[in-house]
Design an enzyme around this catalytic site. Sequence first.
Site, mmCIF file in Angstrom:
data_model
loop_
_atom_site.group_PDB
_atom_site.id
_atom_site.type_symbol
_atom_site.label_atom_id
_atom_site.label_comp_id
_atom_site.label_asym_id
_atom_site.label_seq_id
_atom_site.Cartn_x
_atom_site.Cartn_y
_atom_site.Cartn_z
ATOM 1 N N HIS A 29 0.878 -1.183 0.000
ATOM 2 C CA HIS A 29 0.000 0.000 0.000
ATOM 3 C C HIS A 29 0.911 1.227 0.000
ATOM 4 O O HIS A 29 1.069 1.906 1.012
ATOM 5 C CB HIS A 29 -0.935 -0.005 1.211
ATOM 6 C CG HIS A 29 -1.864 -1.184 1.256
ATOM 7 N ND1 HIS A 29 -1.454 -2.443 1.643
ATOM 8 C CD2 HIS A 29 -3.183 -1.297 0.954
ATOM 9 C CE1 HIS A 29 -2.482 -3.284 1.598
ATOM 10 N NE2 HIS A 29 -3.541 -2.609 1.183
ATOM 11 N N ASP B 181 1.173 -1.730 4.827
ATOM 12 C CA ASP B 181 0.806 -0.465 5.476
ATOM 13 C C ASP B 181 -0.543 -0.004 4.931
ATOM 14 O O ASP B 181 -0.625 0.987 4.214
ATOM 15 C CB ASP B 181 1.914 0.556 5.185
ATOM 16 C CG ASP B 181 1.641 1.913 5.794
ATOM 17 O OD1 ASP B 181 0.729 2.021 6.626
ATOM 18 O OD2 ASP B 181 2.329 2.872 5.414
#
Length: 283
Positions: free
Chosen positions: A41, A166
């Site tokens: 991410h 993340d």
Amino acid sequence: MNYRHSFHAGNFADVLKHAILARILQHLNGKPTPYRVIDTHAGAGRYDLGADDALRTHEWKDGIARLDRSPLAPEVEALLAPDRDTIAAIRAEHGAAAYPGSPWFCRHALRPFDRLIAAELHPQTHAKLAEALARDGRGKALAIDGWTALRANVPPKERRGLVLIDPPFEEKDEFETLAQQFIAAHRKWPTGIYMLWYPIKDSRAVSTLIDEVQEAGIARLLRLEIDVDRPAAAGGLSATGLLIANPPWRLAEEAQTLLPALTERLAQGQRPRYLCEAIRPDG
């Protein structure tokens, strides 16, 4: 909870995440064989702390701005050197308000034969990520869902490297998804280093994540957390954590030096705390 990178770039959670990320990358560079980083991410890769999103929250003022204020103890600064070098490099290239996201940290650390896969689904954010990684053959920006990128890219052909997970925590079941996707990826590639970031808004959700990972039989875990004791009236995030699987040798020892110093520097209240817990270190 909605955790959009551009609103929170350079805040206390980024300071912790990037300090530890930079240490892991240093350890990976300590061996001559190639490695791959998979950033599930990735966000935009580079942020402008003078842009509208950052100025709406000003969170960087209680994060990276505090770290910039003055040097910490010499032993702490020695461990922060890769972090500070990366930030200095992006400021030299893009101006004093520039701040690196995790893909930029990876890009700065990669050697000529190492590789980065960075996934970002949001079209506008992906365009910025692609620009941040442009003209660098070591990195590839993928416009796909982060969980799809994770499933498709482990194990990497190098058989060595780091998976950074993340997520934005936009969905209420994000902790459950994080646990499931991590456990599935670990089964496919049990020797890789995994770094999971999480906000601490609901301590039960964090405990459930840790329990599910342990119940899956995953050993050699390092849990790092800081709580800056942000006043409730101020709103926003007060605590954040990292769960690291297969941490590099000595990372726990380094964290024991870094976390107390960072917690003290970043504290917003009278009762900040940190946690550095090795779980099944010899598993």
